[in-house]
Design a protein around this motif. Structure first.
Motif, mmCIF file in Angstrom:
data_model
loop_
_atom_site.group_PDB
_atom_site.id
_atom_site.type_symbol
_atom_site.label_atom_id
_atom_site.label_comp_id
_atom_site.label_asym_id
_atom_site.label_seq_id
_atom_site.Cartn_x
_atom_site.Cartn_y
_atom_site.Cartn_z
ATOM 1 N N SER A 27 0.873 -1.166 0.000
ATOM 2 C CA SER A 27 0.000 0.000 0.000
ATOM 3 C C SER A 27 0.919 1.227 0.000
ATOM 4 O O SER A 27 2.112 1.109 -0.285
ATOM 5 C CB SER A 27 -0.942 -0.008 1.206
ATOM 6 N N SER A 61 -3.287 -1.037 -3.408
ATOM 7 C CA SER A 61 -3.697 0.366 -3.319
ATOM 8 C C SER A 61 -3.231 1.139 -4.540
ATOM 9 O O SER A 61 -2.233 0.792 -5.175
ATOM 10 C CB SER A 61 -3.123 1.026 -2.057
ATOM 11 N N ASP A 62 -3.966 2.184 -4.836
ATOM 12 C CA ASP A 62 -3.595 3.155 -5.854
ATOM 13 C C ASP A 62 -2.967 4.341 -5.130
ATOM 14 O O ASP A 62 -3.624 4.963 -4.293
ATOM 15 C CB ASP A 62 -4.845 3.588 -6.619
ATOM 16 N N ARG A 65 -4.871 7.660 -4.457
ATOM 17 C CA ARG A 65 -5.874 7.786 -3.385
ATOM 18 C C ARG A 65 -5.262 8.280 -2.082
ATOM 19 O O ARG A 65 -5.979 8.734 -1.193
ATOM 20 C CB ARG A 65 -6.554 6.434 -3.139
ATOM 21 N N TYR A 66 -3.936 8.174 -1.975
ATOM 22 C CA TYR A 66 -3.264 8.555 -0.735
ATOM 23 C C TYR A 66 -2.546 9.902 -0.859
ATOM 24 O O TYR A 66 -1.843 10.307 0.058
ATOM 25 C CB TYR A 66 -2.308 7.449 -0.302
ATOM 26 N N LEU A 117 -7.692 2.423 3.574
ATOM 27 C CA LEU A 117 -6.990 1.150 3.690
ATOM 28 C C LEU A 117 -7.967 0.002 3.900
ATOM 29 O O LEU A 117 -7.789 -1.099 3.346
ATOM 30 C CB LEU A 117 -5.984 1.221 4.843
ATOM 31 N N ASP A 132 -9.355 -0.969 0.570
ATOM 32 C CA ASP A 132 -8.380 -1.722 -0.216
ATOM 33 C C ASP A 132 -8.266 -3.162 0.270
ATOM 34 O O ASP A 132 -8.203 -4.108 -0.526
ATOM 35 C CB ASP A 132 -7.011 -1.046 -0.147
#
Length: 481
Positions: free
Chosen positions: A245, A279-280, A283-284, A310, A313
């Motif tokens: 992630s 995860s992309d 997005r964070y 999270l 995901d």
């Protein structure tokens, strides 16, 4: 007391090459770091080793501590039928992600899920191991010393004398590291979850101007890549899973195109780590209102948001196809400290940073300013905060003997005082946060002494726990006032 001495002595003997006299001196000193941020690593390690059943282990740097609500994540997964004990295992750039990987690898077992979420920073993505900081973490936790491998034990042995010297100085001064706010042992609960309430963003411009983030330039060191590869192999052998992630990043701190940078960052991590991504990274990349005191540390609402991201995901990876009902938080209102209404003295010139809602950095001195022997950088200019000093801004200040900086100034560049031959007093008003410096800030200025508020001196000596403290190398030039 007797039991503690026996435990520490047994662990130190594992190092084998530390002289007995130094070990004896260390055992005779009282603990120094038990109330500081360093003392939290033993709590995390004991939760990891003592938790029965399946565990969700979150490995990374300090963005794990500031960016995940472990209790919320545990409850959320359980609500959808996935029972895990969530074990946050990320605290310090000062210690290094390498140590967190090593400590957790030996504890992996069947059914565990590991989420690797490392912030895109040089130290975090390297094989760096901060032996001096690790000694502080292990002060009353000898099991940490026994859990590291031979290479790190050698580094610990090599740094023991320096660590011992620092402890001796602390004991002599009577000023023990306490930590403040989020950086104290008391800011965590018994499960290693940060409970200190972080209401909003406390940075003057909403991002740390001294540490811009270029995602396109992120690289993973070969040492860390090899360590993660070994970690993943061990996990597979023991029936555990490792997923990739990403740590949160302040959008305002990004250089270049965010989408292109995120794509480059994603490829760099995939190529280096070789574990499945869940995860992309886009997005964070979050707005500044979700952050607290750095470009990677979230405030309390931001931690709840990142936890929900999270959870989404993970549930998707686990095969949960239900309509999710997650407790998405509202972003706090901007809450930077108000800039003081300090009139411009007329000695400085300024450059704008951060756009129309931003502030200023000192870019130079006026002709009148060049003639002054004492200067005070104003905390604000035209109603906006002054947050830094550009490289070469003080060039030609041959008459300058004393410079005073307000707490709004967040960073100092390489060679900031190299053309100030008469400067002997740098007075810092910082009491809540350290002014960020580089390894070369004082290059070409060996005559400069730094004066800091007496109540803040331990902060310069000890740092904030999670970051590498570059001020520690300058202690002989730092004086309280």
């Amino acid at each position: 007391m007797r039991r503690r001495i026996i435990q520490i002595a047994a662990a130190l003997l594992l190092l084998a090459i530390v002289p007995a006299a130094l070990v004896g001196t260390g055992l005779s000193l009282p603990p120094c770091y038990q109330d500081s941020y360093y003392a939290e690593l033993p709590v995390l390690y004991r939760r990891l080793t003592g938790s029965p059943g399946k565990r969700l282990i979150l490995v990374g740097g300090s963005s794990v501590a500031f960016g995940v609500d472990a209790d919320l994540l545990e409850r959320t997964l359980a609500r959808y039928g996935y029972e895990y004990t969530v074990c946050p295992f990320g605290l310090y750039a000062a210690v290094g992600v390498s140590a967190m990987l090593e400590l957790s690898q030996s504890q992996l077992r069947e059914g565990d899920v590991v989420v690797l979420a490392i912030e895109p920073a040089g130290e975090a993505l390297s094989g760096y191991f901060g032996a001096s900081a690790f000694w502080k973490c292990a002060e009353e936790a000898p099991e940490l010393l026994a859990a590291v491998g031979p290479a790190h034990r050698a580094a610990l042995a090599g740094n023991y004398a320096g660590y011992l010297q620092e402890r001796t100085a602390i004991c002599s001064s009577g000023q023990f590291p306490q930590g403040e706010g989020a950086y104290a042992k008391s800011s965590f609960d018994e499960n290693g979850n940060m409970i200190f309430y972080r209401a909003g963003n406390v940075m003057a411009l909403g991002w740390d101007t001294g540490a811009p983030v270029d995602l396109a330039a992120v690289s993973v060191s070969p040492d860390l890549a090899r360590q993660v590869s070994r970690y993943c192999r061990t996990a597979r052998e023991r029936g555990a899973q490792v997923y990739l992630s990403f740590g949160p990043v302040n959008r305002s701190a990004l250089e270049g195109d965010p989408e292109e940078g995120a794509a480059a960052y994603f490829r760099a991590c995939l190529d280096a780590f070789g574990c499945q991504a869940i995860s992309d990274p886009n997005r964070y990349i979050l707005d500044s209102g979700w952050f607290y005191d750095s470009n990677f540390h979230l405030n309390s609402a931001g931690a709840a948001l990142r936890t929900c991201l999270l959870a989404e995901d993970l549930l998707a990876q686990f095969g949960c196809y239900e309509q999710l009902d997650l407790p998405w938080p509202a972003m706090p209102e901007p809450a930077p400290p108000a800039a003081e209404d300090t009139p411009d003295s007329g000695w400085f010139s300024y450059s704008a940073v951060g756009g129309s809602g931003g502030g200023y950095v000192v870019s130079g001195l006026t002709q009148a300013g060049l003639a002054q022997s004492r200067l005070t950088v104003p905390a604000s200019f035209e109603g906006k905060p002054v947050v830094g000093i550009e490289a070469r801004a003080l060039d030609g200040a041959a008459a300058l003997e004393e410079l005073r900086l307000p707490e709004t100034v967040e960073s100092l560049p390489d060679g900031a005082f190299s053309d100030c031959p008469a400067l002997t007093r740098l007075v810092l008003e910082h009491t809540r946060r350290l002014c960020r410096i580089t390894e070369r800030t004082f290059e070409g200025a060996p005559q400069v002494r730094v004066y800091v508020p007496a109540e803040a001196y331990p902060l310069y000596r000890d740092g904030v726990g999670c970051e590498i403290n570059l001020w520690a190398a300058l202690l002989e030039r730092i004086f309280p006032y």
